[in-house]
Design a protein around this motif. Structure first.
Motif, PDB file in Angstrom:
ATOM      1  N   HIS A 364       0.807  -1.223   0.000  1.00  0.00           N
ATOM      2  CA  HIS A 364       0.000   0.000   0.000  1.00  0.00           C
ATOM      3  C   HIS A 364       0.842   1.277   0.000  1.00  0.00           C
ATOM      4  CE1 HIS A 364      -3.593  -2.382   0.664  1.00  0.00           C
ATOM      5  NE2 HIS A 364      -3.022  -2.969   1.699  1.00  0.00           N
ATOM      6  N   HIS A 365       2.014   1.244  -0.620  1.00  0.00           N
ATOM      7  CA  HIS A 365       2.858   2.439  -0.572  1.00  0.00           C
ATOM      8  C   HIS A 365       2.175   3.650  -1.217  1.00  0.00           C
ATOM      9  CE1 HIS A 365       3.914   0.314  -4.327  1.00  0.00           C
ATOM     10  NE2 HIS A 365       3.994   1.520  -4.842  1.00  0.00           N
ATOM     11  N   LEU A 366       1.299   3.417  -2.192  1.00  0.00           N
ATOM     12  CA  LEU A 366       0.605   4.546  -2.819  1.00  0.00           C
ATOM     13  C   LEU A 366      -0.290   5.255  -1.814  1.00  0.00           C
ATOM     14  CD1 LEU A 366       0.106   6.091  -5.437  1.00  0.00           C
ATOM     15  CD2 LEU A 366      -1.795   4.549  -5.898  1.00  0.00           C
ATOM     16  N   ALA A 367      -0.988   4.485  -0.980  1.00  0.00           N
ATOM     17  CA  ALA A 367      -1.848   5.095   0.037  1.00  0.00           C
ATOM     18  C   ALA A 367      -1.028   5.881   1.042  1.00  0.00           C
ATOM     19  CB  ALA A 367      -2.652   4.006   0.749  1.00  0.00           C
ATOM     20  N   VAL A 368       0.108   5.319   1.456  1.00  0.00           N
ATOM     21  CA  VAL A 368       0.955   6.013   2.416  1.00  0.00           C
ATOM     22  C   VAL A 368       1.499   7.302   1.816  1.00  0.00           C
ATOM     23  CG1 VAL A 368       3.021   5.832   3.837  1.00  0.00           C
ATOM     24  CG2 VAL A 368       1.563   3.840   3.521  1.00  0.00           C
ATOM     25  N   LYS A 369       1.901   7.258   0.564  1.00  0.00           N
ATOM     26  CA  LYS A 369       2.420   8.465  -0.088  1.00  0.00           C
ATOM     27  C   LYS A 369       1.339   9.536  -0.188  1.00  0.00           C
ATOM     28  CE  LYS A 369       6.040   6.159  -2.779  1.00  0.00           C
ATOM     29  NZ  LYS A 369       6.512   5.768  -4.132  1.00  0.00           N
ATOM     30  N   SER A 370       0.123   9.116  -0.480  1.00  0.00           N
ATOM     31  CA  SER A 370      -0.982  10.065  -0.548  1.00  0.00           C
ATOM     32  C   SER A 370      -1.191  10.757   0.789  1.00  0.00           C
ATOM     33  CB  SER A 370      -2.255   9.325  -0.977  1.00  0.00           C
ATOM     34  OG  SER A 370      -3.381  10.151  -0.847  1.00  0.00           O
ATOM     35  N   LEU A 371      -1.162   9.993   1.866  1.00  0.00           N
ATOM     36  CA  LEU A 371      -1.369  10.549   3.199  1.00  0.00           C
ATOM     37  C   LEU A 371      -0.194  11.402   3.644  1.00  0.00           C
ATOM     38  CD1 LEU A 371      -2.950  10.734   5.821  1.00  0.00           C
ATOM     39  CD2 LEU A 371      -2.027   8.526   6.487  1.00  0.00           C
ATOM     40  N   ALA A 372       1.027  10.953   3.347  1.00  0.00           N
ATOM     41  CA  ALA A 372       2.228  11.652   3.815  1.00  0.00           C
ATOM     42  C   ALA A 372       2.363  13.042   3.199  1.00  0.00           C
ATOM     43  CB  ALA A 372       3.473  10.820   3.505  1.00  0.00           C
ATOM     44  N   ARG A 373       1.784  13.285   2.022  1.00  0.00           N
ATOM     45  CA  ARG A 373       1.880  14.598   1.385  1.00  0.00           C
ATOM     46  C   ARG A 373       1.223  15.678   2.232  1.00  0.00           C
ATOM     47  NH1 ARG A 373      -1.433  14.476  -2.860  1.00  0.00           N
ATOM     48  NH2 ARG A 373      -0.586  16.329  -3.863  1.00  0.00           N
ATOM     49  N   HIS A 374       0.223  15.295   3.054  1.00  0.00           N
ATOM     50  CA  HIS A 374      -0.543  16.288   3.808  1.00  0.00           C
ATOM     51  C   HIS A 374      -0.412  16.109   5.320  1.00  0.00           C
ATOM     52  CE1 HIS A 374      -2.332  17.222  -0.054  1.00  0.00           C
ATOM     53  NE2 HIS A 374      -2.706  15.966  -0.191  1.00  0.00           N
ATOM     54  N   ASP A 375       0.438  15.192   5.730  1.00  0.00           N
ATOM     55  CA  ASP A 375       0.575  14.900   7.154  1.00  0.00           C
ATOM     56  C   ASP A 375       2.061  14.930   7.504  1.00  0.00           C
ATOM     57  OD1 ASP A 375       0.818  13.534   9.680  1.00  0.00           O
ATOM     58  OD2 ASP A 375      -1.218  12.796   9.392  1.00  0.00           O
ATOM     59  N   ASP A 376       2.510  16.034   8.099  1.00  0.00           N
ATOM     60  CA  ASP A 376       3.935  16.203   8.381  1.00  0.00           C
ATOM     61  C   ASP A 376       4.468  15.139   9.330  1.00  0.00           C
ATOM     62  OD1 ASP A 376       3.928  18.386   6.750  1.00  0.00           O
ATOM     63  OD2 ASP A 376       3.758  19.861   8.371  1.00  0.00           O
ATOM     64  N   GLU A 377       3.666  14.774  10.319  1.00  0.00           N
ATOM     65  CA  GLU A 377       4.116  13.757  11.273  1.00  0.00           C
ATOM     66  C   GLU A 377       4.346  12.416  10.580  1.00  0.00           C
ATOM     67  OE1 GLU A 377       2.534  11.453  15.305  1.00  0.00           O
ATOM     68  OE2 GLU A 377       1.450  13.189  14.519  1.00  0.00           O
ATOM     69  N   LEU A 378       3.391  12.045   9.742  1.00  0.00           N
ATOM     70  CA  LEU A 378       3.526  10.789   9.012  1.00  0.00           C
ATOM     71  C   LEU A 378       4.681  10.865   8.016  1.00  0.00           C
ATOM     72  CD1 LEU A 378       1.997   8.063   8.867  1.00  0.00           C
ATOM     73  CD2 LEU A 378       0.840   8.962   6.854  1.00  0.00           C
ATOM     74  N   LEU A 379       4.867  12.010   7.412  1.00  0.00           N
ATOM     75  CA  LEU A 379       5.974  12.183   6.479  1.00  0.00           C
ATOM     76  C   LEU A 379       7.309  11.934   7.173  1.00  0.00           C
ATOM     77  CD1 LEU A 379       6.740  13.226   3.554  1.00  0.00           C
ATOM     78  CD2 LEU A 379       7.127  15.434   4.645  1.00  0.00           C
ATOM     79  N   ARG A 380       7.502  12.543   8.334  1.00  0.00           N
ATOM     80  CA  ARG A 380       8.765  12.347   9.068  1.00  0.00           C
ATOM     81  C   ARG A 380       8.942  10.897   9.502  1.00  0.00           C
ATOM     82  NH1 ARG A 380       7.086  17.300  11.227  1.00  0.00           N
ATOM     83  NH2 ARG A 380       6.099  16.231  12.994  1.00  0.00           N
TER      84      ARG A 380
END
Length: 620
Positions: A364-380
């Motif tokens: 599900h890396h596509l889903a994670v990438k979608s979420l990480a674009r707008h979630d700084d905590e998840l991005l880090r």
């Protein structure tokens, strides 16, 4: 049905009861099967009302299937006044106050205890039958009479008082004889299927009695999240088994959901395989145990398409047909809270279960990438774990950045395919940014990894890393290069001679999407006339031309550079350009396809002529 108001000029609406019944019963609901859900829902509400009077009152629902179908509940029952008010008045709520009285104005107040509205829900029965019989005895007074109400789809009804022996205990029995064209919906097998579908999580005992008198429990055990288990492992296994039976897949993990403020409990199951984000979610939403929707895409944020949920809530509102959720502030708050719970699970994996995180990201890396674009905590938290296609293979961005201080990003998949072999040989670190979300995420790398440098890849960057040839080699190839520039110039392309690895690559075409768009615009401007040509001409911009880079390390290119025969030199250039075009993997224009065909035929012709001239003559 009509009346006239005493005020001058005031009138009431004319209501065609037969038409209204037909409209609501045949067009409000999506399928005839909802008739059973509506009857079960009414039974549950009646039981809730009786338990408000007497918490020790029985709580049973019995469904008899067959030619004469009935649903019997041990609920609060109806008095004759109740029957007139709520069975004969479409749309009037049968909600009851805490003392068991009917409250026609307290829908919002009663929503915490009841599911639906009896007055409308009963109409679903007209989808399968033309007449409904309701026999009810009120629990509010010990000597309450037994009331029989018969209603028809034509809007007429009768009320009869029956002897006490007709219904010794309080409660209600709804009976209907299905029409011939709807008989399949009341067969024992279909009734049991529907009862389990809608009522498997109901908190009252539900039993189906088949044609032979066999009693089959519908909800013998509570939901797995509401049951007691001997150990955490046993709980996990029970949740997994429920997922297999409900959704038909074994989840990667189970995320328990609990929102006490709205009385919501349930589980989000993580899909083991990737699914398109556009696929509609199949979340199952129960209200007080009754299934309302088995799709409910509005339950979770769009980015959470990698889970399937089953929840049971108390405070969400159903739509009028009770086949979906009413979009209000409560639903929006629930959606945000459930999204936060899933995000917390995701961010916690890196510390609690790295192996599971790798399996999840693999699917599900596509889903994670979608979420990480707008979630700084998840991005880090997750950007270092995410895989990207690079000149070093499919690696994580953190691993790639350690090997390449400057990370170059190709804007499109085509550009990456063009330069990847050459860039890798030259030691350049290029990431394929042509996939969804990848370019945006790579450009945020310096936020997570200070000291990293990210830049968009430019064809000139690759050219600058190719070695120039010696002046002697350039001079020796001057005539061939002049022919080459003339041939590919027709395609808005320049020619340069360089040396680069791998030596097996004879030519490299460096181009970008903006340059191709500009050339297409210019071509349209040349072919157009009048106002359209002026508009296209005003859009002209200076964009670098494409470059055909010939590799002097390649033996074929060195031999071609010495060709003295002009026709053969033209054919060789067309063949080299055509091969470089194919390596870009982008769609070819008709002129480019014609060039490839022409060069192939010409080379074949030259090869055959050379073979004939080299063959020894036969003796006469």
């Amino acid at each position: 049905m009509s009346s006239t108001n005493n005020a001058p000029g005031a009138h009431t609406f004319q209501v065609d009861l037969r038409g209204l019944v037909d409209l609501l019963s045949h067009h409000l609901y999506s399928s005839p099967r909802v008739y059973l859900r509506e009857l079960m829902q009414n039974a549950v509400d009646a039981i809730s009302a009786r338990q408000a009077l007497d918490p020790a009152a029985p709580a049973t629902i019995t469904i008899k299937a067959g030619a004469e179908f009935s649903v019997t509940d041990s609920g609060v029952g109806l008095s004759e006044a109740d029957v007139h008010t709520f069975l004969a008045t479409i749309g009037r709520s049968s909600k009851r106050t805490a003392d068991g009285g009917l409250d026609g104005s307290g829908l919002a107040q009663a929503r915490g205890d009841f599911i639906g509205q009896f007055g409308i829900g009963l109409l679903a029965c007209f989808v399968v039958a033309d007449e409904i019989t309701v026999v009810s005895r009120s629990a509010k007074t010990p000597d309450a009479p037994v009331i029989e109400w018969r209603g028809g789809s034509d809007g007429r009804y009768t009320i009869t008082t029956l002897p006490a022996s007709a219904k010794p205990e309080p409660g209600t029995t709804v009976t209907l004889r299905p029409r011939a064209d709807a008989a399949e919906w009341t067969t024992p097998g279909r009734v049991l299927e529907l009862a389990r579908h809608y009522g498997s999580l109901l908190r009252h005992q539900v039993t189906v009695v088949d044609g032979g008198g066999v009693e089959i429990p519908v909800n013998p055990s509570p939901a797995p999240w509401a049951a007691s288990h001997g150990s955490p492992l046993a709980r996990r296994e029970a949740l997994t088994a429920y997922c297999r039976s409900t959704f038909d897949f074994t989840p990667l993990d189970s995320i328990e959901l609990d929102l006490p403020l709205v009385g919501l409990r349930g589980v989000a199951y993580v899909l083991p395989d990737a699914v398109p984000p556009s696929r509609q979610a199949g979340h199952r939403v129960h209200l007080k145990g009754m299934l309302v929707s088995d799709t409910a895409p509005e339950l979770l944020p769009d980015w959470a398409f990698f889970v399937r949920c089953v929840v049971d809530a108390d405070s969400l509102r159903p739509t009028a047909s009770r086949e979906g959720l009413y979009a209000d502030e409560t639903l929006a708050a629930v959606r945000d809270a459930l999204g936060a719970r899933i995000r917390d699970w995701l961010t916690g994996l890196s510390a609690s279960d790295p192996a599971l995180l790798h399996r999840f990201i693999g699917a599900h890396h596509l889903a994670v990438k979608s979420l990480a674009r707008h979630d700084d905590e998840l991005l880090r938290m997750l950007l270092p774990w995410l895989p990207f296609e690079t000149t070093d293979g499919n690696v994580t961005l953190d691993e790639f950045a350690r090997a390449h201080p400057v990370v170059l990003v190709a804007r499109t998949v085509e550009e990456f395919r063009q330069v990847a072999p050459i860039a890798a040989a030259a030691g350049l670190g290029v990431v394929n940014g042509g996939y969804t979300y990848d370019r945006d995420l790579v450009h945020r790398l310096p936020e997570i990894r200070p000291g990293s440098s990210v830049a968009d890849l430019d064809p000139g960057t690759v050219t600058a890393h190719l070695d120039a040839v010696s002046p002697d080699a350039e001079l020796a190839a001057a005539a061939f290069l002049a022919v080459a520039r003339e041939v590919v110039g027709r395609f808005d392309c320049d020619v340069v001679l360089r040396t680069f690895h791998p030596a097996s690559a004879p030519a490299l075409l460096l181009d970008n999407r903006e340059a191709r768009h500009e050339r297409n615009r210019a071509q349209l401007a040349d072919e157009a006339d009048g106002l359209w040509a002026d508009i296209l001409g005003s859009l002209r911009s200076e964009v670098p031309r494409a470059q055909l880079v010939l590799n002097h390390l390649n033996p074929l290119v060195r031999r071609a550079a010495g060709i003295g025969h002009r026709e053969l030199a033209v054919t060789a250039v067309e063949a080299l350009y055509g091969q470089a075009l194919l390596l870009t993997r982008r769609p070819l224009k008709s002129s480019e396809s014609a060039l490839l065909n022409r060069s192939f035929i010409s080379l074949l012709d030259h090869a055959m002529l050379g073979h004939e001239s080299a063959a020894p003559h036969e003796e006469s």
